[in-house]
Every structure is written in structure tokens, then in C-alpha cells.
Design a protein around this motif. Structure first.
Motif, PDB file in Angstrom:
ATOM      1  N   ARG A 170     -39.442  43.620  18.049  1.00 43.08           N
ATOM      2  CA  ARG A 170     -38.436  42.705  18.590  1.00 43.08           C
ATOM      3  C   ARG A 170     -38.880  42.107  19.909  1.00 43.08           C
ATOM      4  O   ARG A 170     -38.369  41.076  20.336  1.00 43.08           O
ATOM      5  CB  ARG A 170     -37.102  43.443  18.744  1.00 43.08           C
ATOM      6  CG  ARG A 170     -36.455  43.776  17.408  1.00 43.08           C
ATOM      7  CD  ARG A 170     -35.049  44.320  17.572  1.00 43.08           C
ATOM      8  NE  ARG A 170     -35.016  45.673  18.095  1.00 43.08           N
ATOM      9  CZ  ARG A 170     -35.122  46.757  17.340  1.00 43.08           C
ATOM     10  NH1 ARG A 170     -35.329  46.649  16.035  1.00 43.08           N
ATOM     11  NH2 ARG A 170     -35.040  47.959  17.882  1.00 43.08           N
ATOM     12  N   ASP A 180     -36.354  39.426  13.010  1.00 44.75           N
ATOM     13  CA  ASP A 180     -34.979  39.854  12.892  1.00 44.75           C
ATOM     14  C   ASP A 180     -34.839  41.263  13.445  1.00 44.75           C
ATOM     15  O   ASP A 180     -35.761  42.067  13.384  1.00 44.75           O
ATOM     16  CB  ASP A 180     -34.607  39.855  11.395  1.00 44.75           C
ATOM     17  CG  ASP A 180     -33.119  39.976  11.204  1.00 44.75           C
ATOM     18  OD1 ASP A 180     -32.719  40.150  10.066  1.00 44.75           O
ATOM     19  OD2 ASP A 180     -32.390  39.885  12.194  1.00 44.75           O
ATOM     20  N   ALA A 181     -33.716  41.603  14.012  1.00 45.66           N
ATOM     21  CA  ALA A 181     -33.536  42.888  14.668  1.00 45.66           C
ATOM     22  C   ALA A 181     -33.244  44.017  13.700  1.00 45.66           C
ATOM     23  O   ALA A 181     -32.655  45.005  14.074  1.00 45.66           O
ATOM     24  CB  ALA A 181     -32.416  42.786  15.701  1.00 45.66           C
ATOM     25  N   GLN A 236     -38.593  48.277  18.386  1.00 41.06           N
ATOM     26  CA  GLN A 236     -38.400  47.639  19.695  1.00 41.06           C
ATOM     27  C   GLN A 236     -39.603  46.785  20.053  1.00 41.06           C
ATOM     28  O   GLN A 236     -39.461  45.680  20.584  1.00 41.06           O
ATOM     29  CB  GLN A 236     -38.168  48.724  20.756  1.00 41.06           C
ATOM     30  CG  GLN A 236     -37.945  48.205  22.168  1.00 41.06           C
ATOM     31  CD  GLN A 236     -36.589  47.525  22.325  1.00 41.06           C
ATOM     32  OE1 GLN A 236     -35.806  47.497  21.385  1.00 41.06           O
ATOM     33  NE2 GLN A 236     -36.340  46.976  23.493  1.00 41.06           N
ATOM     34  N   LEU A 248     -39.185  35.964  17.810  1.00 38.42           N
ATOM     35  CA  LEU A 248     -38.917  37.371  17.540  1.00 38.42           C
ATOM     36  C   LEU A 248     -38.471  37.565  16.101  1.00 38.42           C
ATOM     37  O   LEU A 248     -37.767  36.740  15.534  1.00 38.42           O
ATOM     38  CB  LEU A 248     -37.811  37.882  18.472  1.00 38.42           C
ATOM     39  CG  LEU A 248     -38.150  37.826  19.963  1.00 38.42           C
ATOM     40  CD1 LEU A 248     -36.965  38.323  20.759  1.00 38.42           C
ATOM     41  CD2 LEU A 248     -39.381  38.624  20.263  1.00 38.42           C
ATOM     42  N   ASP A 297     -30.831  48.293  20.974  1.00 39.30           N
ATOM     43  CA  ASP A 297     -31.439  47.011  21.325  1.00 39.30           C
ATOM     44  C   ASP A 297     -31.298  46.707  22.800  1.00 39.30           C
ATOM     45  O   ASP A 297     -32.095  45.979  23.374  1.00 39.30           O
ATOM     46  CB  ASP A 297     -30.786  45.873  20.521  1.00 39.30           C
ATOM     47  CG  ASP A 297     -31.132  45.981  19.044  1.00 39.30           C
ATOM     48  OD1 ASP A 297     -32.117  46.670  18.740  1.00 39.30           O
ATOM     49  OD2 ASP A 297     -30.422  45.374  18.221  1.00 39.30           O
TER      50      ASP A 297
END
Length: 652
Positions: free
Chosen positions: A85, A188-189, A82, A186, A172
Motif C-alpha cells: 500500500r 487496493d488496500a 502495508q 497504490l 492502515d
């Protein structure tokens, strides 16, 4: 203050270089037995190893909540994802503002897994202080408790942590996560991912008092912390132990309390009470089976005087911050003979502890030593010209080895002044502490070469407090020193020369200082004087300052006290070491402080059966106020019986 010349002067040809140039300790190997990562791998790798090897072992206990190593690693990795991100990059300084809890441990580990440098903040510090530390550390993001973040409203980006980030899943769209700053790209998640920090990268920036009025941010490396706590040879610590975490996050002792446990597969027991009483600490130790604890020397002395039952479940106690009183150490060892008592020494710049000594009953017959260097540290005792002094003679202690701090954040000139590179002994930190070395290599502590003081375990530069006082318009000059009314009490005393105009009120000045300085730096007493005594060289004569103290601020009796007021006044008198005779006497004005308040609240519990928290104590600052508080507590605990209704005697 004497000045040690630069390294090239200290090593000129005529200076003798001993065959054994310094005390040193054996460095921890890079790889431990059984495949466990060594200190060079860092603390996150150690936690991950324990999580893989024993995922169901207890890692953190926080009241009724617990985390296993598997849960801790999962929660920290999820939070690290987190953070990434949210734009956190390796090397970013990220401030952490939250109460002491299991979430604190998760958050610290997550910051490291995200590659960030953790800048712990104290929720009890004034807002102005917190803002200054955030700016000095170059913080790019502040994460923590929502209410605290709202109260401080720090500049820059913030991230509110959920109330219980203790599961491995962190969606997310977690409520309260906030939107990432638009100006940061940011990643990649994908799930989190360990942005491994280099061994010599900064793990923490911890602030200490500064002589110029500006706190110093000490940058501590991952390797240095891991080396301190991995398989520590200076105390007994196994995977079966439970270590008490009760220090503020901003105090470097918290580094030992948390990571000594987790580096060795042991458990952290979190004391979530913000300002724990003696009883709170004892209950925590008994409830959770705590076996290892660190206490500041001042707190240890008070626990020793009371023969606190907290020592009963413990096997190891580490003490540090000030000189350890031999008679208190002896009393504890006689009452609890199984106890392993370790006297630790080290400024923050040497990563919590540089030397340590296991105290024996024989040590208690004289001065308790600070021991030998530990866990990769080296110790050099030098004279004013930077030359080694013979055994038994006093000199300044310079510490070297692999656990020195990286330096002061954003202050290269100060870093160069305090940290130097010696051609024979490597990088050294000048402590400013006066020591001597015994023939067997053990060090004794004898004080300071400058004005720096320790009060109740906190390192204080009087210059920082004096600077804050001189910023007040009613103050022309100021000096700060320490008074020791008893061996177990130290008080910060300020002397103020008034500027032309109305004489400043001591209470008003203390209130204003409390708005810009952390509690330990606010003087316990403040006295207005005509001028400050000077030495022949023109410096403030700090020894002569104690002669300027005014008459007892308790004053003459203003009338008879009620029985409860007299009981409170008697407890105050015993704690403060001075007679208290007025109902309007103020605890802080009389030189009271938080540690003495702990003593009084414990006495109230034992002698009157009244439980008062520290917060309640300080809301009732006078004898009369506190007596009223005690009366309400007694009535609540022992309500008067309600009268029975008269029986109906009507025959009709």
C-alpha cells in the motif's frame, strides 16, 4: 596478479578436459518429502508451509519476546500489505535500517512477500557510507527504525516501522507509517497478498569491499539462498534446533543464521546486544538453549583460547571467514567432544558457503581443509591458462553451480569480468583464492592471487582503504597491508606518504576515515613514511611494508602507574602482544580493535569482577581513563560502609 583468459581461450583444443571436470555437490530436489516446498519455491513458501503445518512452533526468540511460526507469517504478511500500500512493487530494491531484533526477521520476510529485494544496512556504518549504498543499489524506499532513519535522513521515500510489528493485524492508519509518495499509484488496500518472486529473482543485495574504492553490491537469488539452507547435508539441523543470530545484517553469515533455521522449522535466537561480549553470547546460548551457531574464524579462535562455556550447550558450530587454526580446532574438539565443527568457505558471490568440511581430530594434525562443494555448488581448480591442474598442485578456485550470485548491482562490466560462462561447466565465478585438491576431492586453501585480505572475518580490498586515504589533502600516497602479531590476531596497517606541508596526524586521519568507512575498514594502525617500497616491476612491495613500522607507539614510561592503571596495562599488554607502560597509551593507537577489546573486557570481568560494555570500553580509550572507569565500577559494586552515628551517652 595472474589473469585467466576468457572461456573460449580456456577451452581451446589443446587444453585437457578431465572426465570429472569439477568437484560438485548434489543439488537439493525441487520438492522435499512430505509435500514440503523445495528450494525453487523460495524461503517465504517454506516459512508459510511450516506456519501451516506447525503454527504454534517457536520461530523467533528475542529476549523475553517470542514469535511462533503462525505469528511470524501473520506479522510478515500484514507488513507486506502495508509495504504494497506504500507503493512497493515486485523487483523494487528496499533498504532495511534497524537494529538486530525479531522485527528484523519479520521485516525481511515481509519485503520478500511484497516482492521486494532486501538491501540490509548497518546502523553502525557512517552516514556517508549508508547514503552511497542506498544510491548504488537503486533503493526506492528505506524502511526501519524511526530514530535511525532520522539520523541518516536517506534520500527518497521512507517508512517507519512500529516498535513492535509482531501481530498479524496492521491497521492502515498505523502511527508512523507515513504517507505514500504522491507519484506512485497504490494497490487496493485488500489484505496482503504474496507477490511471489521468481526463483532466480534477487532476494538480497549485500555489499562487499571494492578495490577501486567503491563497494560492490552482490545480488543473491531466492533459489540460491533456499538451496543453501534447505536440508543442509553439510551439518546437522532439525526442527528441534535453535540457531543463534548475532552477526550484522550486512554480513552474509546472517543469511545462514536466520534462514537455515526458518527453512527447516527450527527457531532463531536473536542476540539483541549491538556489540555482544563473550559473556553476552554465552548467556544467550545458555538462556535460550542454542544448539547451532556460526562464528567468524577470528572469534572462534578467541573463544577456543578461553575454553568458553558457550560451547557447552551447542551441538554444531560453523566457522568461516579465514583459515582455521588446527590447534584451536583440536582444543575445542578435545574439550567438547560431542561438538560437530564445520569449517565453511565461500565469498558472498557464492551465497555464503561454497564448500564445507566437518572437522575431525585427525584433521587437526595438519592444515584444516575447506572441504568439498555443497548444496549445488561446483569447484574447479585451474592454472594461469584456465586449465585444470592435477591433484596436489595449486591453482585458482573457480566456483560454479546453482548458487552463484546474479552479479553486481548496477555494474555489468564488473559482473562480466568476474562471472563467465563456460561451455562445459556453465556459469563460473572466479574467486581469486589459491587452493589444491587432495586425491579424495577435498580442497585445501593456500591464500590469494591478489591483494584482497580477510581481517576478523571481514573481506577487505586494500584499494578501497587506500582510495579513502588518498582523498585526504595531507596524503600523497598510501598503502595498506595486514600484520599478524600472533596467530590469533590480524591488524589492518596503513602506511601514508605525506603531501607537502604539515605531517598528518595518525589519529586525525583515522577519525576522518571512520566518517566514511565501516569500522572493519578503518586501519588499526597508521604510520607516516617517507616513501613506499616498490618491487622491481614498480608495484608496492607489501611484504617490505612491515619493515617500515615505527618503534613501539607506547613509548617510554612517563611515570609510575597506579595499581589499577598497572592492572589495566597488564591486560592490554597481554591482549595487544606488546608492552604497555604509559597511563596515556591509547588502545586504538596501539593497534587495538573490537575483537581485542572483547578479550580485555572479558579479562576485566574474570580477573577484576568488573562488567564493561564495548561502548563503555571505547569511551575510555587510554589506560588512565579505563582505570578510572574500572574504579567507579568497583566502587559501585562494593560501596564503602557508611560509618555508624555515635551512641548518645548523655545520662540526662
Amino acid at each position: 596478479m595472474t589473469t585467466v583468459p576468457a572461456p573460449h581461450d580456456a577451452t581451446r583444443k589443446e587444453a585437457p578436459v578431465p572426465t570429472e571436470p569439477a568437484l560438485s555437490s548434489e543439488s537439493v530436489p525441487s520438492t522435499a518429502e512430505g509435500g514440503r516446498p523445495g528450494p525453487a519455491a523460495g524461503l517465504p513458501a517454506l516459512v508459510a508451509w511450516h506456519a501451516e503445518r506447525a503454527p504454534h512452533a517457536l520461530a523467533v526468540a528475542d529476549g523475553d519476546a517470542t514469535l511462533t511460526y503462525g505469528q511470524l507469517a501473520g506479522a510478515a504478511r500484514a507488513l507486506a500489505g502495508q509495504l504494497q500500500r506504500h507503493g512497493v512493487r515486485p523487483g523494487d530494491a528496499v533498504a532495511l535500517l534497524m537494529p538486530r531484533s525479531a522485527r528484523t526477521v519479520v521485516a525481511q520476510l515481509a519485503l520478500w512477500w511484497a516482492g521486494a529485494v532486501c538491501v540490509p544496512l548497518d546502523p553502525a556504518h557512517p552516514r556517508a557510507r549508508t547514503e552511497a549504498l542506498i544510491e548504488d543499489a537503486g533503493v526506492t524506499l528505506t524502511v526501519g527504525d524511526g530514530k535511525l532513519l532520522d539520523a541518516v535522513a536517506p534520500a527518497g521515500a521512507t517508512l517507519v516501522l512500529p516498535d513492535a510489528p509482531l501481530s498479524a493485524a496492521w491497521p492502515d492508519d498505523e502511527p508512523g507509517a507515513g504517507e505514500p509518495p504522491a507519484d506512485r499509484s497504490l494497490p487496493d488496500a485488500a489484505p496482503a497478498p504474496a507477490a511471489e518472486s521468481a526463483p532466480d529473482a534477487a532476494a538480497f543485495i549485500m555489499f562487499t569491499s571494492g578495490s577501486t574504492g567503491r563497494p560492490k553490491g552482490v545480488a543473491l537469488a531466492h533459489r540460491a539462498i533456499a538451496e543453501l539452507v534447505t536440508d543442509p547435508g553439510y551439518l546437522t539441523l532439525t526442527s528441534r534446533d535453535r540457531v543463534l543470530f548475532h552477526s550484522p545484517m550486512t554480513f552474509d553469515a546472517s543469511t545462514f543464521e536466520v534462514w537455515a533455521a526458518l527453512a527447516n522449522g527450527a527457531a532463531v535466537v536473536v542476540c539483541t546486544v549491538e556489540r555482544p561480549s563473550f559473556e553476552d553470547l554465552a548467556q544467550q546460548a545458555e538462556r535460550h538453549g542454542v544448539t547451532v551457531a556460526f562464528f567468524t574464524t577470528a572469534l572462534f579462535h578467541q573463544l577456543a583460547v578461553r575454553r568458553s562455556r558457550i560451547f557447552a550447550p551447542l551441538r554444531t558450530v560453523v566457522v568461516g571467514g579465514e583459515a582455521l587454526a588446527a590447534h584451536h580446532a583440536g582444543e575445542v574438539l578435545r574439550a567438547f567432544p560431542w561438538l560437530e565443527l564445520v569449517n565453511g568457505y565461500g565469498p558472498t558471490e557464492t551465497t555464503t558457503f561454497a564448500t564445507a568440511h566437518r572437522v575431525t581430530p585427525a584433521d587437526c594434525a595438519g592444515q584444516v581443509p575447506i572441504g568439498r562443494p555443497i548444496a549445488g555448488a561446483t569447484a574447479h581448480v585451474l592454472d594461469e591458462d584456465g586449465r585444470p591442474v592435477p591433484d596436489g598442485e595449486r591453482g585458482e578456485l573457480w566456483v560454479g553451480g546453482s548458487r552463484l550470485a546474479l552479479g553486481y548491482s548496477g555494474r555489468p562490466e564488473l559482473t562480466a569480468e568476474r562471472f563467465t560462462t563456460h561451455p562445459e561447466w556453465g556459469r563460473l565465478y572466479r574467486t581469486g583464492d589459491v587452493v589444491s585438491r587432495r586425491p579424495d576431492g577435498i580442497l585445501d586453501f593456500h591464500g590469494r592471487t591478489d591483494d584482497q585480505v580477510k581481517v576478523r572475518g571481514f573481506r577487505i580490498e586494500p584499494g578501497e582503504v587506500e582510495h579513502a586515504l588518498r582523498e585526504q589533502p595531507e596524503v600523497a600516497d598510501a598503502a595498506v597491508t595486514v600484520q599478524r602479531p600472533s596467530p590469533d590476531d590480524a591488524r589492518l596497517i596503513a602506511f601514508v606518504v605525506a603531501a607537502p606541508g604539515p605531517v598528518p596526524r595518525a589519529e586525525a586521519l583515522r577519525d576522518r576515515l571512520a566518517a566514511v568507512l565501516p569500522g572493519p575498514l578503518v586501519p588499526d594502525e597508521l604510520t607516516v613514511v617517507d616513501d613506499l617500497p616498490l618491487t622491481p616491476s614498480g608495484k608496492v612491495d607489501r611484504r617490505a611494508l612491515t619493515d617500515l613500522l615505527l618503534a613501539d607507539t607506547a613509548g617510554a614510561p612517563a611515570g609510575p602507574l597506579t595499581p589499577l592503571e598497572q592492572a589495566v596495562a597488564d591486560l592490554w599488554s597481554r591482549s595487544l602482544g606488546r608492552e604497555v607502560t604509559r597511563a596515556d597509551a591509547d588502545f586504538l593507537t596501539l593497534g587495538g580493535h573490537s575483537l581485542l577489546a572483547l578479550v580485555v573486557t572479558d579479562d576485566l570481568r574474570e580477573e577484576l569482577g568488573v562488567e564493561l560494555s564495548l561502548a563503555d570500553f571505547f569511551t575510555a580509550p587510554t589506560v588512565a581513563d579505563q582505570a578510572a572507569l574500572v574504579e567507579r565500577a568497583l566502587l559501585a559494586a562494593h560501596p564503602e560502609p557508611r560509618p555508624h552515628a555515635p551512641e548518645n551517652t548523655d545520662d540526662n
